[in-house]
Design a protein around this motif. Structure first.
Motif, PDB file in Angstrom:
ATOM      1  N   ASN A   1      31.086  42.751  31.959  1.00 17.19           N
ATOM      2  CA  ASN A   1      30.629  43.537  33.107  1.00 17.19           C
ATOM      3  C   ASN A   1      30.246  42.623  34.259  1.00 17.19           C
ATOM      4  OD1 ASN A   1      30.871  46.285  32.597  1.00 17.19           O
ATOM      5  ND2 ASN A   1      28.991  46.343  31.408  1.00 17.19           N
ATOM      6  N   CYS A   2      29.509  41.573  33.949  1.00 14.05           N
ATOM      7  CA  CYS A   2      29.073  40.661  34.996  1.00 14.05           C
ATOM      8  C   CYS A   2      30.249  39.909  35.596  1.00 14.05           C
ATOM      9  CB  CYS A   2      28.048  39.682  34.427  1.00 14.05           C
ATOM     10  SG  CYS A   2      27.225  38.696  35.683  1.00 14.05           S
ATOM     11  N   GLU A   3      31.125  39.358  34.750  1.00 13.13           N
ATOM     12  CA  GLU A   3      32.254  38.592  35.258  1.00 13.13           C
ATOM     13  C   GLU A   3      33.246  39.473  36.010  1.00 13.13           C
ATOM     14  OE1 GLU A   3      33.828  36.535  31.905  1.00 13.13           O
ATOM     15  OE2 GLU A   3      32.196  35.073  31.893  1.00 13.13           O
ATOM     16  N   ASN A   4      33.516  40.661  35.485  1.00 12.65           N
ATOM     17  CA  ASN A   4      34.444  41.553  36.174  1.00 12.65           C
ATOM     18  C   ASN A   4      33.908  41.940  37.536  1.00 12.65           C
ATOM     19  OD1 ASN A   4      36.431  41.662  34.204  1.00 12.65           O
ATOM     20  ND2 ASN A   4      35.431  43.323  33.125  1.00 12.65           N
ATOM     21  N   ALA A   5      32.667  42.332  37.588  1.00 14.40           N
ATOM     22  CA  ALA A   5      32.084  42.730  38.858  1.00 14.40           C
ATOM     23  C   ALA A   5      31.984  41.544  39.804  1.00 14.40           C
ATOM     24  CB  ALA A   5      30.702  43.349  38.642  1.00 14.40           C
ATOM     25  N   ALA A   6      31.826  40.352  39.244  1.00 16.57           N
ATOM     26  CA  ALA A   6      31.715  39.158  40.076  1.00 16.57           C
ATOM     27  C   ALA A   6      33.070  38.641  40.507  1.00 16.57           C
ATOM     28  CB  ALA A   6      30.964  38.067  39.318  1.00 16.57           C
ATOM     29  N   GLY A   7      34.135  39.205  39.976  1.00 20.13           N
ATOM     30  CA  GLY A   7      35.473  38.731  40.310  1.00 20.13           C
ATOM     31  C   GLY A   7      35.735  38.721  41.794  1.00 20.13           C
ATOM     32  N   ASP A   8      35.244  39.707  42.494  1.00 21.11           N
ATOM     33  CA  ASP A   8      35.350  39.757  43.942  1.00 21.11           C
ATOM     34  C   ASP A   8      33.942  39.545  44.492  1.00 21.11           C
ATOM     35  OD1 ASP A   8      36.011  40.120  46.539  1.00 21.11           O
ATOM     36  OD2 ASP A   8      36.800  42.148  46.325  1.00 21.11           O
ATOM     37  N   SER A   9      33.445  38.331  44.291  1.00 17.52           N
ATOM     38  CA  SER A   9      32.029  38.083  44.533  1.00 17.52           C
ATOM     39  C   SER A   9      31.615  38.293  45.984  1.00 17.52           C
ATOM     40  CB  SER A   9      31.654  36.675  44.076  1.00 17.52           C
ATOM     41  OG  SER A   9      32.415  35.718  44.779  1.00 17.52           O
ATOM     42  N   ASP A  10      32.502  38.086  46.924  1.00 19.71           N
ATOM     43  CA  ASP A  10      32.123  38.326  48.310  1.00 19.71           C
ATOM     44  C   ASP A  10      31.892  39.814  48.544  1.00 19.71           C
ATOM     45  OD1 ASP A  10      32.171  35.667  49.001  1.00 19.71           O
ATOM     46  OD2 ASP A  10      34.282  35.717  49.557  1.00 19.71           O
ATOM     47  N   THR A  11      32.580  40.632  47.788  1.00 17.95           N
ATOM     48  CA  THR A  11      32.389  42.076  47.926  1.00 17.95           C
ATOM     49  C   THR A  11      31.109  42.522  47.243  1.00 17.95           C
ATOM     50  OG1 THR A  11      34.758  42.426  47.947  1.00 17.95           O
ATOM     51  CG2 THR A  11      33.415  44.320  47.412  1.00 17.95           C
ATOM     52  N   VAL A  12      30.810  41.954  46.081  1.00 21.43           N
ATOM     53  CA  VAL A  12      29.715  42.495  45.298  1.00 21.43           C
ATOM     54  C   VAL A  12      28.519  41.571  45.185  1.00 21.43           C
ATOM     55  CG1 VAL A  12      29.080  43.525  43.108  1.00 21.43           C
ATOM     56  CG2 VAL A  12      31.342  43.891  44.011  1.00 21.43           C
ATOM     57  N   TRP A  13      28.640  40.498  44.458  1.00 23.20           N
ATOM     58  CA  TRP A  13      27.451  39.732  44.110  1.00 23.20           C
ATOM     59  C   TRP A  13      27.095  38.666  45.137  1.00 23.20           C
ATOM     60  CZ3 TRP A  13      25.358  42.987  41.388  1.00 23.20           C
ATOM     61  CH2 TRP A  13      26.019  43.661  40.376  1.00 23.20           C
ATOM     62  N   CYS A  14      27.769  38.664  46.245  1.00 24.16           N
ATOM     63  CA  CYS A  14      27.307  37.907  47.406  1.00 24.16           C
ATOM     64  C   CYS A  14      27.295  36.407  47.212  1.00 24.16           C
ATOM     65  CB  CYS A  14      25.926  38.395  47.826  1.00 24.16           C
ATOM     66  SG  CYS A  14      25.816  40.184  47.910  1.00 24.16           S
ATOM     67  N   GLY A  15      28.218  35.870  46.466  1.00 21.45           N
ATOM     68  CA  GLY A  15      28.327  34.423  46.373  1.00 21.45           C
ATOM     69  C   GLY A  15      28.691  33.941  44.994  1.00 21.45           C
ATOM     70  N   ARG A  16      29.896  33.429  44.829  1.00 16.83           N
ATOM     71  CA  ARG A  16      30.381  32.999  43.513  1.00 16.83           C
ATOM     72  C   ARG A  16      29.521  31.883  42.931  1.00 16.83           C
ATOM     73  NH1 ARG A  16      34.561  33.876  40.588  1.00 16.83           N
ATOM     74  NH2 ARG A  16      35.721  34.999  42.145  1.00 16.83           N
ATOM     75  N   ASP A  17      28.970  31.014  43.754  1.00 16.63           N
ATOM     76  CA  ASP A  17      28.226  29.874  43.233  1.00 16.63           C
ATOM     77  C   ASP A  17      26.772  30.203  42.942  1.00 16.63           C
ATOM     78  OD1 ASP A  17      30.488  28.304  43.387  1.00 16.63           O
ATOM     79  OD2 ASP A  17      30.081  27.738  45.455  1.00 16.63           O
ATOM     80  N   HIS A  18      26.341  31.401  43.261  1.00 11.61           N
ATOM     81  CA  HIS A  18      24.958  31.767  43.000  1.00 11.61           C
ATOM     82  C   HIS A  18      24.837  32.485  41.669  1.00 11.61           C
ATOM     83  CE1 HIS A  18      23.741  30.276  46.793  1.00 11.61           C
ATOM     84  NE2 HIS A  18      22.536  30.781  46.689  1.00 11.61           N
ATOM     85  N   GLY A  19      23.656  32.407  41.094  1.00 17.52           N
ATOM     86  CA  GLY A  19      23.421  32.960  39.769  1.00 17.52           C
ATOM     87  C   GLY A  19      23.563  34.471  39.706  1.00 17.52           C
ATOM     88  N   ARG A  20      24.135  34.929  38.610  1.00 20.52           N
ATOM     89  CA  ARG A  20      24.223  36.353  38.323  1.00 20.52           C
ATOM     90  C   ARG A  20      24.290  36.493  36.814  1.00 20.52           C
ATOM     91  NH1 ARG A  20      28.799  34.514  40.638  1.00 20.52           N
ATOM     92  NH2 ARG A  20      30.591  34.417  39.277  1.00 20.52           N
TER      93      ARG A  20
END
Length: 152
Positions: free
Chosen positions: A123-142
Motif C-alpha cells: 500500500n505504501c509503495e504503490n501509493a508512493a509510486g507517483d510520489s509527487d502526486t501523493v506523498w510529496c517527495g520520494r526521498d522523504h520518509g513514509r
C-alpha cells in the motif's frame, strides 16, 4: 458486468457438485460477478482523480499521520477476504495531501489482490509510486502499518 466471469462461477458451481439451476443458485453467478467487480475495482481506479489536486504547499516538517483507516481486501493466494486497519505516516517536504484522500488511496490499493503479510508495504509503495502526486517527495520518509485479519 462480465458474462465470462458469470460463466466461470457457473462452472465452479458445477465442479463442486452443485446444480447452478437450483432455485437458490440461479442468480448466484451474477451476484458473485458483481461482488468481484466491486472487490477488485482498485485496478480501474485512477490515483490522480482520487487526489484531485488536493495537494497543498505548506511549510511543515512534522510527520503527518492518519490512523485507523479501515480497509477490506482479498488474498492473492486464495482470493478470500482479509480486512483490518491501516496507519499511514509521511514527512511532507513542503506539500501536504488532504487527510480525506488518504483513506480513499488505501481503499483504491486494497481493492486489488494482494498478500495479507505484505499489504502494509505494498500500500505504501504503490501509493508512493507517483510520489509527487501523493506523498510529496520520494526521498522523504513514509510508512504504512497494517493490522489485518485473514480468512485463508
Amino acid at each position: 458486468m462480465s458474462k465470462k466471469l458469470e460463466q466461470s462461477v457457473t462452472e465452479i458451481l458445477k465442479e463442486i457438485g452443485e446444480d447452478p439451476g437450483r432455485e437458490g443458485l440461479l442468480k448466484t453467478p451474477k451476484r458473485v460477478a458483481k461482488a468481484y467487480e466491486y472487490l477488485t475495482q482498485g485496478y480501474d481506479a485512477d490515483l490522480k482523480k482520487i487526489v484531485n489536486d488536493a495537494l497543498f504547499h505548506e511549510d511543515v516538517e512534522e510527520m503527518i499521520v492518519a490512523r485507523d483507516i479501515e480497509f477490506y481486501s482479498m488474498c492473492e493466494h486464495h482470493m478470500l477476504p482479509f480486512y483490518g486497519k491501516c496507519h499511514i505516516a509521511y514527512l511532507p517536504k513542503g506539500k501536504v495531501i488532504g487527510l480525506s484522500k488518504m483513506p480513499r488511496i488505501v481503499d483504491m490499493f486494497s481493492r486489488r489482490l494482494q498478500a495479507p503479510g505484505t499489504s502494509d508495504q505494498s500500500n505504501c509503495e504503490n501509493a508512493a509510486g507517483d510520489s509527487d502526486t501523493v506523498w510529496c517527495g520520494r526521498d522523504h520518509g513514509r510508512n504504512a502499518f497494517v493490522y489485518a485479519h485473514a480468512r485463508c
